[in-house]
Every structure is written in structure tokens, then in C-alpha cells.
Design an enzyme around this catalytic site. Structure first.
Site, mmCIF file in Angstrom:
data_model
loop_
_atom_site.group_PDB
_atom_site.id
_atom_site.type_symbol
_atom_site.label_atom_id
_atom_site.label_comp_id
_atom_site.label_asym_id
_atom_site.label_seq_id
_atom_site.Cartn_x
_atom_site.Cartn_y
_atom_site.Cartn_z
ATOM 1 N N ASP A 162 0.785 -1.239 0.000
ATOM 2 C CA ASP A 162 0.000 0.000 0.000
ATOM 3 C C ASP A 162 0.818 1.291 0.000
ATOM 4 O O ASP A 162 0.640 2.142 -0.851
ATOM 5 C CB ASP A 162 -0.939 0.019 1.214
ATOM 6 C CG ASP A 162 -1.864 -1.184 1.254
ATOM 7 O OD1 ASP A 162 -1.593 -2.175 0.574
ATOM 8 O OD2 ASP A 162 -2.869 -1.119 1.981
ATOM 9 N N GLU A 386 0.734 -9.503 11.605
ATOM 10 C CA GLU A 386 0.607 -9.148 10.188
ATOM 11 C C GLU A 386 1.991 -8.913 9.584
ATOM 12 O O GLU A 386 2.286 -9.347 8.482
ATOM 13 C CB GLU A 386 -0.253 -7.880 10.076
ATOM 14 C CG GLU A 386 -0.574 -7.457 8.667
ATOM 15 C CD GLU A 386 -1.494 -6.237 8.621
ATOM 16 O OE1 GLU A 386 -1.834 -5.823 7.506
ATOM 17 O OE2 GLU A 386 -1.880 -5.699 9.694
#
Length: 415
Positions: A162, A386
Site C-alpha cells: 500500500d 501481520e
């Protein structure tokens, strides 16, 4: 560091807990839907203890495939009012409410691995999936290539990385002043210091608005979308997918016209991403031709794509020796390195696994094993986060993460 005493059991339990019946969410709260490349990785984890469930994960992903072959990056199977941007913001017309962009096409590669493991029912299920995998590949070849044959990302979310520094120059040129008010969900679940900034997020939403206004017409978006970047992630994963589809077609006697030509075209595209000045594979703005000047973990996916590079291997050796928990998502020697902010420095276990697959495939066994062991130490020491700080190993982002659990079960936890 808190040792996880039975990571095998813990990893299985995470996948079972995140299972929503046919698809798996990445983690509770933060990501309540089915994400494209998360699912492909998660399927590998299920394959270690439930082959049928592994197939179902991929099959469910393809129930959201559009008529034109595109497979969206998010499938909104169940409405969740708290998530932004939801299906109402995207305004798409697929068979399942979805986003209007894709993610790196790793499904073909991960499905091949599941198929090779499933000697009982694999052939039948692969034959059913193959036309869908091929249709998605054809869509990418039609709409995402630049003039050199490299594969472009049209949204930072599409590349899956991202807020990578690769996009900074292109993002800075975008005007998002009239994007409007919105409420993010990610920063209410995890530390905002670990996430993309508001400057970035405004531009993510602006790109969604541009896509929606064009009704996700790819022909229109070729000229309307200000963000189009030839990217190592997309290029290397598409090239690998083409190679795997060709092998599957040959072994099952399925038609695969054009795949060999695609491979040649993509190999040329991959070579075009070499930045000699940087000594690394790099991203390139397809509108301006400007290179990003960014050494990322995606730069190391060359071997995954079957592309050899002595210079990248030298770089990897240095990284394995100097970074405590490699491979960082952005080179720590570079000025924009941030050890905790998402794709600007942290280590991602699933990217390590894909790099490791490539190293193993091209005979760099020692480095593949070294990376696997370091990733295993990271997960068993710091849990199923994550992503992780590459210097301290400290966990960041969401917890009890599906793809990190899958990486442990399939790769990192193996002696």
C-alpha cells in the site's frame, strides 16, 4: 520475545478461527472480508491439514470473478458497516459485491502447489479451476502491461504494498484535496504509527473515486487514472503465474494458447525493471518513465519469477547477514526506511516465503534455508502478526493473522 510453545497448533487454530465458511478473513476486526492474495496464501496453510478446505478457499475466491475475467482484490461476502471503503464506495457489478481492482496474481502458483500435494482429487479440481485462472491471466495481459511488457499497478492496494516508497513521487503529483470526509477502520484497530498516513489514504480514496466514475471501464481508465506504475510485485507474480499455468496445462493436457508468448513478453518486462544505477529491480512510473529508486522486498521476487540475478543475490546475502529479521520491505540503508510503518520497512513473512520459493527453485538452497529459518525464528519468537520490525522483530499491525499462520504451517515451521 515471548516464545510460542506450540506454533503448529496455534497456527492451525488461527486459520480455523478466521474461517468464515468457505473463505478466511485475514484477521478478526481489522479485515472482515476475503482478500485475494491473502486467500491464496491461506489456502497453502489449510493444505497442511485439510486439503479439501484449501481448494474451497481458492474456489470461493473465483466465485467473485467478473465476466471479463478479473478477480477483485476484496470480496464483500457479508456486509460489515464498520469497514471503509465498503462495496457502496466501490460501486462494482460483479457476481459478489467487490472492489474494482485486483491484487498480485499468486493464486495460480499457490493452486499448483495444492494440486501437486493432492494426488487423490487434485486433477479434477484443477481442471475446473484452470479456465478461470487463465481468464484472469488474460485480463491482466490485456489491461495491465506497459510498453515494455512489465505489469502495472493502477492503485497502491492493487500491488498489495500500500504505502511503499515506490509510489511516493507518483502519489505526490496527485490532487486529493476534494476527496471528502471518510472514517478509516485500520487506525482504530492498530497503532496509527504502523499504518499509511492520511496523505496516502486520501489518494487511495481519490483513485477509487476515479475508478467508480469511469464505472471501472479499463479502456477509459488507461487515460483517466493518474497512477499507473510498472511494478516488480505485479510483474514477477504474473510471470510466475504464466509459467505455472503452462506446466499445469502440459501435465493435464489442457489448451493454453499464448502462454509461451506471454512468458517471453513478461520476461522482457521484468528485465526492463532493472535499475542499473540502483543495482536492483525497481518500479517505474508508466506515465513519466521515471524509476522509483526503491529497493523493496518485491525486488527480491525475481527468483520466484524464474529470473536469475547475481547482483540481487549479493544484495540478499548482505541483507541476511546484517538485518536481524530479514527481508525488510524497504532497504534499511535508504533514507525513507521506517521499521514499523507497513510497507516502508517491516518484514512480511509471506513475502519471505515467496522469495524462498524462488531461491529454492533456482538452486539457491542455502539462502532459501537461511531465510526460512530466520522467518521461523521470527514467528516462533514474536507470534503470528501481520508484519514485524526487521531490526527488533517486534510484532506490528494485526494479530492472529491468517497468512502468517499459513507461512508457518507450509514453510517456516518445517525443520
Amino acid at each position: 520475545m515471548n516464545q510460542h510453545t506450540n506454533p503448529d497448533r496455534e497456527a492451525r487454530n488461527i486459520l480455523i478461527a478466521n474461517d468464515r465458511g468457505g473463505y478466511t478473513i485475514p484477521t478478526e476486526g481489522l479485515y472482515p472480508y476475503q482478500w485475494n492474495w491473502d486467500s491464496a496464501i491461506t489456502a497453502l496453510g489449510f493444505a497442511q491439514f485439510d486439503l479439501d478446505r484449501a481448494w474451497v478457499e481458492i474456489e470461493t475466491l473465483f466465485t467473485g470473478q467478473w465476466d471479463n475475467g478479473m478477480v477483485p482484490h476484496i470480496l464483500f461476502h457479508q456486509q460489515d458497516e464498520g469497514y471503509f471503503p465498503g462495496p457502496d464506495v466501490w460501486g462494482c457489478n460483479g457476481p459478489i459485491p467487490s472492489s474494482g481492482i485486483i491484487q498480485p496474481p499468486i493464486a495460480a502458483t499457490m493452486t499448483r502447489k495444492i494440486w501437486e500435494q493432492d494426488t487423490a482429487f487434485g486433477d479434477a479440481r484443477m481442471k475446473a479451476l484452470f479456465p478461470k485462472l487463465r481468464a484472469w491471466h488474460r485480463w491482466i495481459m490485456k489491461w495491465r502491461l506497459d510498453e515494455f511488457g512489465a505489469v502495472c499497478t493502477t492503485h497502491p492496494w492493487e500491488a498489495g504494498r500500500d504505502n511503499a516508497p515506490d509510489w511516493d513521487n507518483s502519489m505526490a503529483r496527485m490532487d486529493a484535496s476534494d476527496v471528502g470526509e471518510y472514517k478509516r477502520r485500520d487506525t482504530s484497530h492498530v497503532n496509527s504509527e504502523d499504518r499509511p498516513t492520511k496523505f496516502d489514504y486520501d489518494r487511495y480514496i481519490r483513485l477509487v473515486q476515479i475508478g467508480r466514475k469511469a464505472a471501472w471501464d479499463q479502456q477509459k481508465l488507461l487515460s483517466l487514472n493518474p497512477f499507473r506504475i510498472a511494478d516488480p510485485t505485479m510483474t514477477f507474480t504474473t510471470l510466475r503465474a504464466a509459467r505455472d499455468l503452462l506446466v499445469i496445462s502440459e501435465q493435464l493436457g489442457l489448451a493454453a494458447e499464448g502462454l509461451s508468448t506471454d512468458i517471453e513478453k513478461l520476461e522482457a518486462g521484468a528485465r526492463s525493471l532493472w535499475n542499473e544505477e540502483l543495482g536492483s529491480f525497481d518500479a517505474r512510473d508508466a506515465h513519466t518513465g521515471e524509476m522509483s529508486g526503491s529497493v523493496s522486498n518485491a525486488s527480491y521476487l525475481c527468483w520466484y519469477a524464474g529470473v536469475e540475478s547475481d547482483k540481487m543475490l549479493e544484495r540478499l546475502k548482505a541483507t541476511l547477514e546484517t538485518v536481524p529479521y530479514p527481508v525488510p520491505s524497504y532497504d534499511p540503508e535508504m533514507p525513507k526506511f521506517d521499521a514499523r510503518r507497513y510497507w516502508r520497512g517491516p518484514t512480511w513473512a509471506f513475502m519471505n516465503m515467496m522469495i524462498g520459493f524462488g531461491l529454492q527453485d533456482l538452486g539457491h538452497t542455502e539462502h532459501a534455508n537461511q531465510l526460512r529459518k530466520k522467518t521461523g525464528d521470527l514467528i516462533s519468537g514474536f507470534g503470528f502478526a501481520e508484519y514485524f520490525d526487521p531490526i527488533t522483530g517486534s510484532p506490528a499491525g494485526g494479530k492472529a493473522f491468517s497468512w502468517t499462520a499459513a507461512v508457518w504451517l507450509h514453510w517456516a515451521g518445517r525443520a
